[in-house]
Design a protein around this motif. Structure first.
Motif, short mmCIF file in Angstrom:
data_model
loop_
_atom_site.label_atom_id
_atom_site.label_comp_id
_atom_site.label_asym_id
_atom_site.label_seq_id
_atom_site.Cartn_x
_atom_site.Cartn_y
_atom_site.Cartn_z
N UNK A 136 -109.18 -106.99 14.00
CA UNK A 136 -107.77 -106.96 14.33
C UNK A 136 -107.09 -105.71 13.78
N UNK A 137 -107.49 -105.32 12.58
CA UNK A 137 -106.80 -104.25 11.87
C UNK A 137 -107.30 -102.85 12.17
N UNK A 138 -108.60 -102.68 12.35
CA UNK A 138 -109.11 -101.32 12.42
C UNK A 138 -110.46 -101.29 13.14
N UNK A 139 -111.13 -100.18 13.02
CA UNK A 139 -112.45 -100.03 13.61
C UNK A 139 -113.32 -99.24 12.65
N UNK A 171 -114.72 -105.04 19.26
CA UNK A 171 -114.04 -106.33 19.14
C UNK A 171 -114.66 -107.33 20.10
N UNK A 172 -114.90 -106.90 21.32
CA UNK A 172 -115.57 -107.78 22.29
C UNK A 172 -116.93 -108.23 21.77
N UNK A 173 -117.69 -107.30 21.23
CA UNK A 173 -119.04 -107.61 20.75
C UNK A 173 -119.02 -108.66 19.64
N UNK A 211 -102.48 -103.02 20.57
CA UNK A 211 -101.76 -104.27 20.86
C UNK A 211 -102.43 -105.01 22.02
N UNK A 212 -102.83 -104.27 23.02
CA UNK A 212 -103.47 -104.90 24.17
C UNK A 212 -104.82 -105.50 23.80
N UNK A 213 -105.59 -104.79 22.97
CA UNK A 213 -106.88 -105.31 22.51
C UNK A 213 -106.68 -106.62 21.75
N UNK A 214 -105.73 -106.62 20.83
CA UNK A 214 -105.50 -107.82 20.02
C UNK A 214 -105.00 -108.99 20.86
N UNK A 215 -104.13 -108.71 21.82
CA UNK A 215 -103.64 -109.78 22.69
C UNK A 215 -104.76 -110.34 23.58
N UNK A 255 -110.36 -100.31 0.77
CA UNK A 255 -109.78 -100.86 1.99
C UNK A 255 -110.82 -101.64 2.78
N UNK A 256 -111.99 -101.08 2.93
CA UNK A 256 -113.03 -101.77 3.70
C UNK A 256 -113.50 -103.02 2.97
N UNK A 257 -113.46 -103.00 1.66
CA UNK A 257 -113.84 -104.19 0.90
C UNK A 257 -112.84 -105.32 1.16
#
Length: 261
Positions: A136-139, A171-173, A211-215, A255-257
């Motif tokens: 949700x937050x990042x990649x 995200x899909x994966x 936003x579109x990805x999360x929705x 952050x990643x932790x």
């Protein structure tokens, strides 16, 4: 033996393309192919490439970077794909050997490792484990992903996303396809920077696409929950810390932790 497809899509990439291909050819591991998907460059960058049976050049018109990546996937014959942009390189000559050895011992579908940013010297560690909140937050750095080719052929990158289709695929994966994500301990790539997701002018597009990805991939309840989790981390203060060269590397590691929780 595991075979890798190292994919570089390009258009008038100049000497960056040659640097990437020559660096890849120095790998100690032998089971790989280099797929150069070119959109008919006019800068003679293709003509400069070494004549080597591992280097497969395909020239074809495309509509976008992600369309070109999908075209390259269709040509891939390896078990796993790595996307290395022109100007980026695998971290060291033993990188593919280290990845192959790790995959043999750790079954998975989607592997990711560390990436080294050349311009700043910052090491991008990736999350200790991938979670919905992380998605949700990042990649993670696209060049540090090692993805099973069969999944990419089954469902390529969604080209409606101009900047973040690689994030959407991740995200899909994880959320929809339930792929097995496995973190690798090694550094996968040297990242030069300057890709399509770099620069101030694309921030608004990234925000809209995110936003579109999360929705698309998260329920309304999950979106509300994750938005609250983000708000309590004081993003304004974190932004100032992350922009300080003295604390940048440590910040991203912590952050990643947090995002792995």
């Amino acid at each position: 033996m595991i075979k890798f497809s190292i994919i570089t899509v390009c258009l008038n990439a100049g000497n960056d393309l040659l640097e990437t291909v020559e660096s890849t050819l120095k790998q100690s591991y032998d089971e790989f192919e280099i797929i150069v998907k070119d959109g008919f460059s006019k800068d003679c960058s293709i003509e400069k490439l070494p004549q080597n049976k591992k280097v497969c050049v395909y020239q074809e018109k495309d509509k976008s970077v992600y369309d070109a990546m999908n075209q390259a996937i269709a040509y891939a014959t390896g078990d796993y794909c790595l996307f290395i942009n022109a100007g980026d390189t695998l971290y060291e000559p033993s990188t593919l050997q280290l990845i192959a050895d790790f995959i043999e011992k750790n079954p998975g579908d989607f592997y990711y490792g560390k990436s080294h940013t050349l311009s700043s010297g910052v090491m991008n560690y990736g999350p200790e484990k991938v979670t919905k909140y992380f998605c949700y937050r990042t990649t993670m750095r696209h060049q540090a992903m090692v993805i099973k080719t069969s999944y990419l052929k089954e469902r390529g990158y969604d080209t409606q996303y101009k900047i973040t289709a690689d994030r959407e695929w991740m995200v899909y994966a994880f959320v929809q396809a339930k792929m097995r994500f496995v973190r690798m301990p090694m550094v996968v790539c040297n990242y030069k920077g300057g890709g399509i997701s770099s620069g101030e002018d694309v921030r608004q597009i990234i925000a809209e696409e995110t936003r579109k990805i999360n929705q698309t991939h998260f329920t309304k309840v999950e979106q509300m929950k994750f938005a609250v989790m983000h708000a309590i981390t004081l993003p304004g203060i974190r932004s100032k810390i992350s922009s300080n060269p003295r604390f940048k590397s440590l910040y991203y590691k912590m952050r990643y932790k947090y995002l792995s929780r």
